[in-house]
Scaffold this motif. Structure first.
Motif, PDB file in Angstrom:
ATOM      1  N   VAL A  32      36.942  40.744  55.538  1.00 24.43           N
ATOM      2  CA  VAL A  32      36.529  39.539  55.521  1.00 24.43           C
ATOM      3  C   VAL A  32      37.433  38.721  56.435  1.00 24.43           C
ATOM      4  N   LYS A  76      31.574  35.795  50.464  1.00 23.63           N
ATOM      5  CA  LYS A  76      32.192  36.759  51.130  1.00 23.63           C
ATOM      6  C   LYS A  76      33.234  37.587  50.205  1.00 23.63           C
ATOM      7  N   SER A  77      34.253  36.855  49.694  1.00 24.78           N
ATOM      8  CA  SER A  77      35.100  37.438  48.783  1.00 24.78           C
ATOM      9  C   SER A  77      34.503  38.002  47.797  1.00 24.78           C
ATOM     10  N   ILE A  96      32.602  40.674  57.707  1.00 21.83           N
ATOM     11  CA  ILE A  96      32.000  39.740  56.907  1.00 21.83           C
ATOM     12  C   ILE A  96      32.277  38.462  57.356  1.00 21.83           C
ATOM     13  N   LEU A 119      33.083  41.501  48.542  1.00 23.05           N
ATOM     14  CA  LEU A 119      34.152  42.298  48.611  1.00 23.05           C
ATOM     15  C   LEU A 119      34.824  43.031  47.617  1.00 23.05           C
ATOM     16  N   ASP A 121      40.538  41.312  52.889  1.00 22.44           N
ATOM     17  CA  ASP A 121      40.211  39.892  52.825  1.00 22.44           C
ATOM     18  C   ASP A 121      40.995  39.115  53.623  1.00 22.44           C
ATOM     19  N   GLU A 122      40.663  38.540  54.684  1.00 18.34           N
ATOM     20  CA  GLU A 122      41.272  37.826  55.758  1.00 18.34           C
ATOM     21  C   GLU A 122      42.807  38.202  55.844  1.00 18.34           C
TER      22      GLU A 122
END
Ligand SMILES: Nc1ncnc2c1ncn2[C@@H]1O[C@H](COP(=O)(O)OP(=O)(O)OP(=O)(O)O)[C@@H](O)[C@H]1O
Length: 256
Positions: A207, A48-49, A40, A52, A177-178
Motif C-alpha cells: 500500500v 487499502k489497509s 495498492i 491488506l 503497509d506504507e
C-alpha cells in the motif's frame, strides 16, 4: 490487462464491513502474480489497509468486522487457515518500524520463531540471522552489535530489521503497509532497491500513497476508490493510459 497465469494469491469477491452501515471494501477481485510487486493506491479511506489486513487476517483484531468472499493462497483459503500457519506464509511490514523493544537485534530477526515456540539449534539461529540480515543489506552495519536492542538503530535500519524478521519465516507473500512513509529519502531508496531484489523470493503487495514510488517499484497497480477496485493493470499502462476517468484524476493529482 492480460489474465495472470498461475497466480499465487487470488482475491475473490471480497467485501469487508466494520459495521452494518459501512462497507469499507466492496466486491474486490484480483489475481496476484508470483514474484511480482503490486501497489495498492487510492485516496485516504478508500479501503487499502482494510484489504491488506484481511489478506493477513489482521482484521480479526476488530470486533464486529465482517469479511465475505475468498482470499486464496496457492489455492487454499487464507480466511479458513489455521492463523499460525497463515501468518508464517504471509508476512507483514507496517508504516512505523516496530522492532520488539525488549529484544536484541539477533532475537528480533528470530522473533517469529521465538513467539511461535519453534526450537532451533545455535547454528540454525546464526545461519537464519546472518542470511536474513544480509538479505536486507543490514548485516555489515549491525554484525558487531547483534546483542544491542533493535530500537537503537536508525528508522531505516529498523525498517530493514522488520523486513528481515518477516522474511526469516520464509513467507510466500509479504504485505507492506506504507513501509517508507516514516523514512527519509535515502532510507526509502534503500528499501525500494531491496524490494526489487526480494521479489525473486517473495511476492510483494504494498500500500503506498506515493505515486512515484508505485511507478518506480511495482509491476502492477491497483487503484481503489470508495471501497471499490476501480482499475488493476500493468503499472506502466495505468500511469500512461488509465482506463477509468477516476484513476486518471487521482494520478494527475486532481483527486485525493
Ligand atoms: N476500525 C475501524 N472501525 C470502523 N471503520 C473503520 C475502521 N478502520 C477503517 N474504517 C473505515 O473503513 C474505510 C476504509 O479505511 P482504510 O483505513 O482501509 O482506508 P485506507 O485507504 O487504507 O486509508 P488511508 O490511506 O488513510 O490509510 C474508511 O471509511 C474508514 O473510515
Amino acid at each position: 490487462m492480460e489474465s495472470i497465469k498461475d497466480p499465487i494469491l487470488q482475491i475473490k469477491d471480497v467485501c469487508i464491513s466494520y459495521t452494518s452501515s459501512v462497507m469499507a471494501v466492496k466486491h474486490v477481485s484480483a489475481d496476484i502474480e508470483k514474484n511480482s510487486i503490486t501497489a495498492i493506491m487510492g485516496p485516504s479511506g478508500c479501503g487499502k489497509s482494510t484489504l491488506l489486513r484481511a489478506v493477513n487476517r489482521m482484521h480479526e483484531l476488530y470486533k464486529n468486522i465482517r469479511v465475505t468472499g475468498e482470499i486464496l493462497l496457492n489455492g487454499e483459503n487464507v480466511l479458513e487457515m489455521e492463523p499460525m500457519v497463515e501468518r508464517r506464509r504471509i508476512g507483514m511490514v507496517f508504516q512505523r518500524p516496530n522492532p520488539f523493544p525488549t529484544m536484541n537485534i539477533f532475537d528480533n530477526v528470530l522473533a517469529g520463531y521465538i513467539l511461535n515456540g519453534i526450537r532451533l539449534s545455535k547454528s540454525q539461529k546464526e545461519e537464519i540471522v546472518e542470511r536474513n540480515l544480509r538479505n536486507v543489506s543490514l548485516w555489515d552495519e549491525v554484525k558487531d552489535s547483534l546483542t544491542k536492542r533493535g530500537t537503537f538503530l536508525s528508522g531505516g535500519q529498523q525498517q530493514r530489521l522488520c523486513i528481515a524478521r518477516s522474511l526469516a519465516l520464509q513467507p510466500d507473500v509479504l504485505l507492506m503497509d506504507e513501509p517508507t512513509s516514516a523514512l527519509d529519502p535515502i532510507a526509502t531508496k534503500h528499501i525500494e532497491d531491496l524490494m526489487d531484489q526480494l521479489k525473486k523470493e517473495v511476492t510483494i503487495l504494498i500500500v503506498t500513497h506515493n505515486m512515484s514510488q508505485a511507478m518506480r517499484i511495482s509491476d502492477r497497480s491497483m487503484f481503489m476508490f470508495l471501497g471499490e477496485l476501480i482499475e488493476y493493470d500493468d503499472t506502466k499502462k495505468m500511469f500512461e493510459n488509465p482506463s477509468d476517468e477516476r484513476t486518471r484524476s487521482y494520478l494527475t493529482g486532481k483527486m485525493g
